[in-house]
Design a protein around this motif. Sequence first.
Motif, PDB file in Angstrom:
ATOM      1  N   GLU A 280       0.834  -1.205   0.000  1.00  0.00           N
ATOM      2  CA  GLU A 280       0.000   0.000   0.000  1.00  0.00           C
ATOM      3  C   GLU A 280       0.873   1.261   0.000  1.00  0.00           C
ATOM      4  O   GLU A 280       0.584   2.226  -0.709  1.00  0.00           O
ATOM      5  N   GLY A 281       1.931   1.236   0.799  1.00  0.00           N
ATOM      6  CA  GLY A 281       2.854   2.378   0.833  1.00  0.00           C
ATOM      7  C   GLY A 281       3.512   2.596  -0.519  1.00  0.00           C
ATOM      8  O   GLY A 281       3.643   3.730  -0.988  1.00  0.00           O
ATOM      9  N   PHE A 282       3.910   1.499  -1.158  1.00  0.00           N
ATOM     10  CA  PHE A 282       4.531   1.595  -2.477  1.00  0.00           C
ATOM     11  C   PHE A 282       3.551   2.167  -3.493  1.00  0.00           C
ATOM     12  O   PHE A 282       3.915   3.012  -4.308  1.00  0.00           O
ATOM     13  N   GLU A 283       2.296   1.740  -3.439  1.00  0.00           N
ATOM     14  CA  GLU A 283       1.277   2.245  -4.363  1.00  0.00           C
ATOM     15  C   GLU A 283       1.030   3.733  -4.142  1.00  0.00           C
ATOM     16  O   GLU A 283       0.849   4.487  -5.101  1.00  0.00           O
ATOM     17  N   GLN A 284       1.042   4.172  -2.876  1.00  0.00           N
ATOM     18  CA  GLN A 284       0.864   5.601  -2.591  1.00  0.00           C
ATOM     19  C   GLN A 284       2.030   6.418  -3.137  1.00  0.00           C
ATOM     20  O   GLN A 284       1.826   7.477  -3.736  1.00  0.00           O
ATOM     21  N   ILE A 285       3.236   5.929  -2.932  1.00  0.00           N
ATOM     22  CA  ILE A 285       4.419   6.638  -3.447  1.00  0.00           C
ATOM     23  C   ILE A 285       4.386   6.677  -4.965  1.00  0.00           C
ATOM     24  O   ILE A 285       4.654   7.715  -5.583  1.00  0.00           O
ATOM     25  N   LYS A 286       4.036   5.544  -5.579  1.00  0.00           N
ATOM     26  CA  LYS A 286       3.970   5.493  -7.036  1.00  0.00           C
ATOM     27  C   LYS A 286       2.912   6.463  -7.561  1.00  0.00           C
ATOM     28  O   LYS A 286       3.148   7.194  -8.525  1.00  0.00           O
ATOM     29  N   GLY A 287       1.753   6.511  -6.904  1.00  0.00           N
ATOM     30  CA  GLY A 287       0.706   7.447  -7.309  1.00  0.00           C
ATOM     31  C   GLY A 287       1.157   8.889  -7.188  1.00  0.00           C
ATOM     32  O   GLY A 287       0.896   9.716  -8.069  1.00  0.00           O
ATOM     33  N   PHE A 288       1.850   9.212  -6.086  1.00  0.00           N
ATOM     34  CA  PHE A 288       2.355  10.566  -5.906  1.00  0.00           C
ATOM     35  C   PHE A 288       3.369  10.929  -6.981  1.00  0.00           C
ATOM     36  O   PHE A 288       3.340  12.039  -7.523  1.00  0.00           O
TER      37      PHE A 288
ATOM     38  N   PHE B   3       3.069  13.981  -9.463  1.00  0.00           N
ATOM     39  CA  PHE B   3       4.106  15.006  -9.474  1.00  0.00           C
ATOM     40  C   PHE B   3       4.707  15.160 -10.863  1.00  0.00           C
ATOM     41  O   PHE B   3       4.932  16.272 -11.330  1.00  0.00           O
ATOM     42  N   GLY B   4       4.968  14.046 -11.532  1.00  0.00           N
ATOM     43  CA  GLY B   4       5.500  14.111 -12.902  1.00  0.00           C
ATOM     44  C   GLY B   4       4.545  14.800 -13.853  1.00  0.00           C
ATOM     45  O   GLY B   4       4.942  15.592 -14.701  1.00  0.00           O
ATOM     46  N   GLY B   5       3.248  14.510 -13.703  1.00  0.00           N
ATOM     47  CA  GLY B   5       2.245  15.182 -14.538  1.00  0.00           C
ATOM     48  C   GLY B   5       2.170  16.664 -14.245  1.00  0.00           C
ATOM     49  O   GLY B   5       2.019  17.483 -15.154  1.00  0.00           O
ATOM     50  N   TRP B   6       2.275  17.036 -12.959  1.00  0.00           N
ATOM     51  CA  TRP B   6       2.212  18.441 -12.587  1.00  0.00           C
ATOM     52  C   TRP B   6       3.434  19.196 -13.103  1.00  0.00           C
ATOM     53  O   TRP B   6       3.326  20.293 -13.635  1.00  0.00           O
ATOM     54  N   VAL B   7       4.623  18.600 -12.944  1.00  0.00           N
ATOM     55  CA  VAL B   7       5.853  19.256 -13.392  1.00  0.00           C
ATOM     56  C   VAL B   7       5.867  19.390 -14.904  1.00  0.00           C
ATOM     57  O   VAL B   7       6.324  20.384 -15.450  1.00  0.00           O
ATOM     58  N   GLY B   8       5.337  18.410 -15.603  1.00  0.00           N
ATOM     59  CA  GLY B   8       5.416  18.412 -17.060  1.00  0.00           C
ATOM     60  C   GLY B   8       4.308  19.163 -17.761  1.00  0.00           C
ATOM     61  O   GLY B   8       4.243  19.154 -18.980  1.00  0.00           O
ATOM     62  N   SER B   9       3.408  19.831 -17.028  1.00  0.00           N
ATOM     63  CA  SER B   9       2.288  20.494 -17.689  1.00  0.00           C
ATOM     64  C   SER B   9       2.141  21.937 -17.232  1.00  0.00           C
ATOM     65  O   SER B   9       2.546  22.299 -16.135  1.00  0.00           O
ATOM     66  N   GLY B  10       1.558  22.743 -18.080  1.00  0.00           N
ATOM     67  CA  GLY B  10       1.206  24.113 -17.736  1.00  0.00           C
ATOM     68  C   GLY B  10       2.391  24.978 -17.354  1.00  0.00           C
ATOM     69  O   GLY B  10       3.509  24.808 -17.824  1.00  0.00           O
ATOM     70  N   ARG B  11       2.103  25.948 -16.479  1.00  0.00           N
ATOM     71  CA  ARG B  11       3.129  26.908 -16.063  1.00  0.00           C
ATOM     72  C   ARG B  11       4.266  26.231 -15.315  1.00  0.00           C
ATOM     73  O   ARG B  11       5.429  26.587 -15.486  1.00  0.00           O
ATOM     74  N   SER B  12       3.933  25.277 -14.460  1.00  0.00           N
ATOM     75  CA  SER B  12       4.987  24.616 -13.691  1.00  0.00           C
ATOM     76  C   SER B  12       5.952  23.895 -14.619  1.00  0.00           C
ATOM     77  O   SER B  12       7.154  23.871 -14.372  1.00  0.00           O
ATOM     78  N   GLY B  13       5.430  23.318 -15.696  1.00  0.00           N
ATOM     79  CA  GLY B  13       6.295  22.659 -16.668  1.00  0.00           C
ATOM     80  C   GLY B  13       7.205  23.641 -17.368  1.00  0.00           C
ATOM     81  O   GLY B  13       8.392  23.376 -17.569  1.00  0.00           O
ATOM     82  N   MET B  14       6.643  24.797 -17.726  1.00  0.00           N
ATOM     83  CA  MET B  14       7.460  25.806 -18.407  1.00  0.00           C
ATOM     84  C   MET B  14       8.528  26.363 -17.466  1.00  0.00           C
ATOM     85  O   MET B  14       9.670  26.583 -17.875  1.00  0.00           O
ATOM     86  N   VAL B  15       8.174  26.590 -16.196  1.00  0.00           N
ATOM     87  CA  VAL B  15       9.138  27.106 -15.229  1.00  0.00           C
ATOM     88  C   VAL B  15      10.239  26.074 -14.991  1.00  0.00           C
ATOM     89  O   VAL B  15      11.433  26.410 -14.992  1.00  0.00           O
ATOM     90  N   THR B  16       9.842  24.809 -14.808  1.00  0.00           N
ATOM     91  CA  THR B  16      10.836  23.757 -14.590  1.00  0.00           C
ATOM     92  C   THR B  16      11.755  23.631 -15.794  1.00  0.00           C
ATOM     93  O   THR B  16      12.977  23.517 -15.652  1.00  0.00           O
ATOM     94  N   TYR B  17      11.190  23.650 -16.989  1.00  0.00           N
ATOM     95  CA  TYR B  17      11.980  23.554 -18.218  1.00  0.00           C
ATOM     96  C   TYR B  17      12.938  24.743 -18.324  1.00  0.00           C
ATOM     97  O   TYR B  17      14.116  24.569 -18.625  1.00  0.00           O
ATOM     98  N   SER B  18      12.450  25.944 -18.038  1.00  0.00           N
ATOM     99  CA  SER B  18      13.292  27.145 -18.132  1.00  0.00           C
ATOM    100  C   SER B  18      14.436  27.107 -17.122  1.00  0.00           C
ATOM    101  O   SER B  18      15.577  27.434 -17.454  1.00  0.00           O
ATOM    102  N   ILE B  19      14.140  26.697 -15.892  1.00  0.00           N
ATOM    103  CA  ILE B  19      15.182  26.619 -14.862  1.00  0.00           C
ATOM    104  C   ILE B  19      16.227  25.583 -15.250  1.00  0.00           C
ATOM    105  O   ILE B  19      17.430  25.818 -15.117  1.00  0.00           O
TER     106      ILE B  19
END
Length: 105
Positions: free
Chosen positions: A13-21, A25-41
């Motif tokens: 269960e812990g592994f599934e929670q970490i995997k889900g997070f 997180f990967g989807g959040w970093v790779g999309s929208g403004r956060s993705g552009m900021v991460t890419y720019s940095i």
Amino acid sequence: MKKSQAWIKLRQEGFEQIKGFLFWFGGWVGSGRSGMVTYSITISAVALGSVMIGINTPNTIPCPDKKSYCYQLRIDKKQVILPEQAKQLLIEYERSKNKPHRHRH
């Protein structure tokens, strides 16, 4: 036996929670403004690192003056050749070139 099965289930269960997070997180970093900021940095950090490596890689490098980026970004400033030093180095080189060389046999 029941404790080990409970422990295994808890770990899964812990592994599934970490995997889900991580997927969230990967989807959040790779999309929208956060993705552009991460890419720019990331691109800025790689570019700055490349410039620093490029300036500090040669053993000696000529720079126009002490206020130039070429001089300021050098880690070992003793290896920088300034214009007034270049003239002296050329004179010393000419002198050493004109001295007779001893050959060892």
